[in-house]
Design an enzyme around this catalytic site. Structure first.
Site, PDB file in Angstrom:
ATOM      1  N   HIS A 311       0.912  -1.381   0.059  1.00  0.00           N
ATOM      2  CA  HIS A 311      -0.024  -0.022  -0.097  1.00  0.00           C
ATOM      3  C   HIS A 311       0.883   1.072  -0.003  1.00  0.00           C
ATOM      4  O   HIS A 311       1.683   1.359  -0.798  1.00  0.00           O
ATOM      5  CB  HIS A 311      -0.976  -0.098   1.115  1.00  0.00           C
ATOM      6  CG  HIS A 311      -2.187   0.872   1.168  1.00  0.00           C
ATOM      7  ND1 HIS A 311      -2.472   1.739   0.136  1.00  0.00           N
ATOM      8  CD2 HIS A 311      -2.763   1.378   2.523  1.00  0.00           C
ATOM      9  CE1 HIS A 311      -3.465   2.344   0.532  1.00  0.00           C
ATOM     10  NE2 HIS A 311      -3.942   2.310   1.810  1.00  0.00           N
ATOM     11  N   HIS A 350      -2.199  -2.419 -10.013  1.00  0.00           N
ATOM     12  CA  HIS A 350      -3.314  -1.653  -9.177  1.00  0.00           C
ATOM     13  C   HIS A 350      -4.724  -2.694  -9.148  1.00  0.00           C
ATOM     14  O   HIS A 350      -4.872  -3.345  -9.995  1.00  0.00           O
ATOM     15  CB  HIS A 350      -3.672  -0.305  -9.503  1.00  0.00           C
ATOM     16  CG  HIS A 350      -4.201   0.449  -8.423  1.00  0.00           C
ATOM     17  ND1 HIS A 350      -5.547   0.285  -8.072  1.00  0.00           N
ATOM     18  CD2 HIS A 350      -3.483   1.367  -7.576  1.00  0.00           C
ATOM     19  CE1 HIS A 350      -5.704   1.164  -6.905  1.00  0.00           C
ATOM     20  NE2 HIS A 350      -4.605   1.929  -6.577  1.00  0.00           N
ATOM     21  N   ASP A 406       2.983   5.364  -7.240  1.00  0.00           N
ATOM     22  CA  ASP A 406       4.254   5.316  -6.271  1.00  0.00           C
ATOM     23  C   ASP A 406       5.264   5.088  -7.412  1.00  0.00           C
ATOM     24  O   ASP A 406       6.400   5.224  -6.764  1.00  0.00           O
ATOM     25  CB  ASP A 406       4.225   4.091  -5.570  1.00  0.00           C
ATOM     26  CG  ASP A 406       3.053   4.313  -4.361  1.00  0.00           C
ATOM     27  OD1 ASP A 406       3.043   5.104  -3.615  1.00  0.00           O
ATOM     28  OD2 ASP A 406       2.101   3.231  -4.356  1.00  0.00           O
TER      29      ASP A 406
HETATM   30  C1  LIG Z   1      -1.120  -3.319  -6.196  1.00  0.00           C
HETATM   31  C2  LIG Z   1      -1.033  -4.853  -6.090  1.00  0.00           C
HETATM   32  C3  LIG Z   1      -1.137  -5.399  -4.581  1.00  0.00           C
HETATM   33  C4  LIG Z   1      -2.625  -5.238  -6.689  1.00  0.00           C
HETATM   34  O1  LIG Z   1      -2.727  -6.664  -6.435  1.00  0.00           O
HETATM   35  P1  LIG Z   1      -3.906  -7.424  -6.801  1.00  0.00           P
HETATM   36  O2  LIG Z   1      -4.980  -6.582  -7.467  1.00  0.00           O
HETATM   37  O3  LIG Z   1      -4.189  -8.233  -5.588  1.00  0.00           O
HETATM   38  O4  LIG Z   1      -3.254  -8.367  -8.154  1.00  0.00           O
HETATM   39  P2  LIG Z   1      -2.457  -9.839  -8.129  1.00  0.00           P
HETATM   40  O5  LIG Z   1      -1.601  -9.725  -6.870  1.00  0.00           O
HETATM   41  O6  LIG Z   1      -3.542 -10.705  -7.936  1.00  0.00           O
HETATM   42  O7  LIG Z   1      -1.799  -9.654  -9.416  1.00  0.00           O
HETATM   43  C5  LIG Z   1      -2.512 -10.203 -10.477  1.00  0.00           C
HETATM   44  C6  LIG Z   1      -1.446 -10.732 -11.466  1.00  0.00           C
HETATM   45  O8  LIG Z   1      -0.469  -9.667 -11.803  1.00  0.00           O
HETATM   46  C7  LIG Z   1       0.799 -10.030 -11.356  1.00  0.00           C
HETATM   47  N1  LIG Z   1       1.243  -8.814 -10.779  1.00  0.00           N
HETATM   48  C8  LIG Z   1       0.481  -7.776  -9.951  1.00  0.00           C
HETATM   49  N2  LIG Z   1       1.329  -6.931  -9.628  1.00  0.00           N
HETATM   50  C9  LIG Z   1       2.665  -7.001 -10.241  1.00  0.00           C
HETATM   51  C10 LIG Z   1       3.742  -6.475 -10.162  1.00  0.00           C
HETATM   52  N3  LIG Z   1       3.751  -5.229  -9.605  1.00  0.00           N
HETATM   53  N4  LIG Z   1       4.857  -6.977 -10.502  1.00  0.00           N
HETATM   54  C11 LIG Z   1       4.815  -8.279 -11.260  1.00  0.00           C
HETATM   55  N5  LIG Z   1       3.765  -8.790 -11.215  1.00  0.00           N
HETATM   56  C12 LIG Z   1       2.359  -8.427 -10.941  1.00  0.00           C
HETATM   57  C13 LIG Z   1       0.549 -11.013 -10.156  1.00  0.00           C
HETATM   58  O9  LIG Z   1       1.768 -11.836  -9.940  1.00  0.00           O
HETATM   59  C14 LIG Z   1      -0.487 -12.009 -10.678  1.00  0.00           C
HETATM   60  O10 LIG Z   1      -0.149 -12.780 -11.558  1.00  0.00           O
HETATM   61  P3  LIG Z   1      -0.574 -14.126 -11.921  1.00  0.00           P
HETATM   62  O11 LIG Z   1      -2.008 -14.194 -12.153  1.00  0.00           O
HETATM   63  O12 LIG Z   1       0.209 -14.711 -12.977  1.00  0.00           O
HETATM   64  O13 LIG Z   1      -0.374 -14.710 -10.504  1.00  0.00           O
HETATM   65  C15 LIG Z   1      -0.166  -5.394  -6.835  1.00  0.00           C
HETATM   66  O14 LIG Z   1      -0.288  -5.001  -8.393  1.00  0.00           O
HETATM   67  C16 LIG Z   1       1.421  -5.005  -6.466  1.00  0.00           C
HETATM   68  O15 LIG Z   1       1.731  -5.876  -5.689  1.00  0.00           O
HETATM   69  N6  LIG Z   1       1.969  -3.891  -6.985  1.00  0.00           N
HETATM   70  C17 LIG Z   1       3.162  -3.758  -6.537  1.00  0.00           C
HETATM   71  C18 LIG Z   1       3.164  -2.820  -5.410  1.00  0.00           C
HETATM   72  C19 LIG Z   1       2.629  -1.623  -5.326  1.00  0.00           C
HETATM   73  O16 LIG Z   1       3.030  -0.814  -6.406  1.00  0.00           O
HETATM   74  N7  LIG Z   1       1.723  -0.953  -4.912  1.00  0.00           N
HETATM   75  C20 LIG Z   1       1.017   0.440  -4.715  1.00  0.00           C
HETATM   76  C21 LIG Z   1      -0.470   0.176  -5.346  1.00  0.00           C
HETATM   77  S1  LIG Z   1      -0.895   1.759  -5.278  1.00  0.00           S
END
Ligand SMILES: CC(C)(COP(=O)(O)OP(=O)(O)OC[C@H]1O[C@@H](n2cnc3c(N)ncnc32)[C@H](O)[C@@H]1OP(=O)(O)O)[C@@H](O)C(=O)NCCC(=O)NCCS
Length: 472
Positions: A311, A350, A406
């Site tokens: 987050h 996201h 971010d």
């Molecule tokens: C923001 C976040 C937590 C959203 O997560 P979510 O909606 O639960 O999405 P998921 O974790 O289910 O990801 C969906 C798919 O994309 C991939 N993915 C998502 N974000 C990714 C990233 N930043 N880098 C690489 N792969 C990513 C996941 O591995 C998953 O792949 P799969 O289906 O093969 O397992 C996630 O994108 C993330 O961890 N981003 C990096 C952290 C970040 O920048 N957070 C700030 C948000 S404002």
């Protein structure tokens, strides 16, 4: 593929349905193709969902309102009258609306973000953080007199009780400022006992002023503690962000003069971070606040939620990631590691945006103005190369992973001399108004009660206690 990964793959499939480039990926994991609709389907007008329970053969008509069914309407679906009834299972609330809200609107597919109906781009261009904060909390832009009173009230609550400095002094020299912020915000509840009177609008407003005014002071004092510098007191003649810079960076000069470009850049960053509907920290604020605790304790919970690397901790992680990559030539290797699942590309992806985050676009443009004052951040080239490669790579395209807020904000913060540990704090300060607005909306919503999700119990059935000497 385990069931969780399978579920994620299915979710991605539905999220990427319009994207031709994902076709090969989808067929690997997809369920059987949906049946084709009849050539001339009759026009349907009823705003209901018909559900047939194949266990009993019974049918139910469930009303649809705002494209949503009420989970409680599922409870009538039972086999026997004494049954509990059907629940919906939604870990991480990926498809559950937990409230009705009039504060922030996001269209994740189109990359749109509006506060109270006003597009973020217009607010970033025309407004100030405090004006936007008024809008978020009150629902309308202020008239001039309302604005002046609002600024006056916040400006005159910036000073902390001297005892709070003693808590800050008690932290180790290398304590993370988010840990200090969580604790000191919670500690403020012990100074303002009347804050518990949460159904009194006057009391709510008074403590909203206090929180908006004092969170920057707490944050700045935490920073000064970690640098070993004496606390710098607020200067009420400066703007909200100008004063914050003063409390952080004032040295021996009689009066601190913020650089107007950096002051404005920080103000815009604060506007962009002011609210973002039902994210993890807003949900923490609503969930904890629903127990009717005072706002200081609920805001402390929200700050704690924001601290996590998925987050508000993400901009800190972006900077660490860019530093670890170290040079543009090492970007392709890093992308390979991300694609193999070894690490994540921080600042990408996201839960809601499946398009470029509109805040990231504004920040990317603003970076140039900041770098004219501070000098170009050498990590920018690594970030630009990561973005260039990711935006054309099938892995990121098929998962609809774009830069989020971010990705570039950390570069600006670093150039403005903020240490990396302070990045999530710079998110918590402006988000305080969003939390307060979400909290107040929750308290005044007659449909809300204490937040209390259900579970599917997967543990052992009832069994008898075994004395220790008889255990294997
Ligand atoms: C923001 C976040 C937590 C959203 O997560 P979510 O909606 O639960 O999405 P998921 O974790 O289910 O990801 C969906 C798919 O994309 C991939 N993915 C998502 N974000 C990714 C990233 N930043 N880098 C690489 N792969 C990513 C996941 O591995 C998953 O792949 P799969 O289906 O093969 O397992 C996630 O994108 C993330 O961890 N981003 C990096 C952290 C970040 O920048 N957070 C700030 C948000 S404002």
């Amino acid at each position: 593929m385990d069931s969780a990964a399978n579920g994620r793959a299915r979710a991605r499939e539905s999220a990427s349905r319009d994207d031709d480039s994902t076709e090969a990926e989808i067929t690997k994991v997809s369920a059987p193709p949906a049946p084709k609709p009849p050539a001339a389907a009759p026009a349907r007008t009823a705003e209901t969902l018909s559900i047939t329970d194949n266990r009993t053969g019974k049918s139910y008509e469930i009303p649809i309102q705002d494209g949503t069914i009420r989970a409680m309407d599922l409870r009538q679906i039972k086999i026997k009258p004494e049954d509990f009834g059907i629940m919906s299972y939604d870990p991480a609330f990926t498809n559950t609306a937990a409230c009705r809200s009039a504060i922030t609107e996001i269209d994740g597919d189109k990359g749109i973000l509006n506060y109270r109906g006003y597009p973020i781009e217009q607010l970033a261009e025309e407004s100030s953080y405090l004006e936007t904060a008024y809008l978020i909390l009150h629902g309308e832009l202020p008239a001039r007199q309302q604005y002046e009173e609002w600024v006056h009230n916040i400006t005159h609550h910036t000073i902390l009780h001297e005892n709070i400095k003693k808590f800050i002094d008690g932290f180790r020299y290398d304590a993370h400022p988010m840990g200090m912020l969580i604790s000191t915000v919670a500690a403020m509840s012990t100074f303002y006992k009347d804050a518990k009177d949460i159904f009194n609008p006057k009391v709510r407003r008074e403590h909203s002023y206090r929180l908006l005014a004092k969170v920057p002071t707490l944050a700045a004092f935490a920073y000064r503690h970690s640098t070993g510098l004496p606390f710098a007191y607020p200067d009420n003649d400066l703007s909200y962000t100008g004063n914050f810079l003063n409390m952080l960076f004032k040295m021996t000069e009689v009066r601190y003069k913020p650089n107007p470009i950096l002051e404005r850049a920080l103000d815009v960053l604060f506007i962009l971070h002011a609210d973002h509907e039902q994210n993890c920290s807003a949900s923490a604020m609503r969930g904890v606040g629903s127990s009717q605790v005072d706002p200081y304790s609920a805001v402390a919970a929200a700050v704690a939620a924001l601290y996590g690397p998925l987050h508000g901790g993400a901009n800190e992680m972006v900077l660490r990631m860019l530093t670890e990559i170290g040079s543009v030539t090492r970007v392709p290797d890093f992308v390979k590691r991300v694609k193999s699942g070894e690490t994540r590309l921080m600042g990408f992806g996201h839960r809601v945006y499946k398009n470029y985050d509109p805040r990231a676009k504004i920040i990317k443009r603003m970076a140039d103005q900041v770098f004219e004052v501070t000098g170009r951040n050498p990590l920018l080239d690594i970030a630009l190369e990561l973005e260039r490669i990711a935006l054309q790579d099938e892995y990121f395209v098929s998962r609809r992973l774009y830069p989020n807020v971010d990705f570039y904000s950390g570069l600006i913060y670093q150039s403005m001399r903020f240490p990396v540990d302070m990045f999530p704090v710079l998110f918590a300060i402006p988000r305080t108004v969003g939390w307060l607005a979400q909290w107040e909306e929750m308290l005044l919503d007659p449909e809300q009660k204490i937040a209390r999700p259900r579970q599917i119990y997967t543990g052992r059935e009832r069994r008898e206690y075994v004395p220790m000497e008889r255990r294997g």
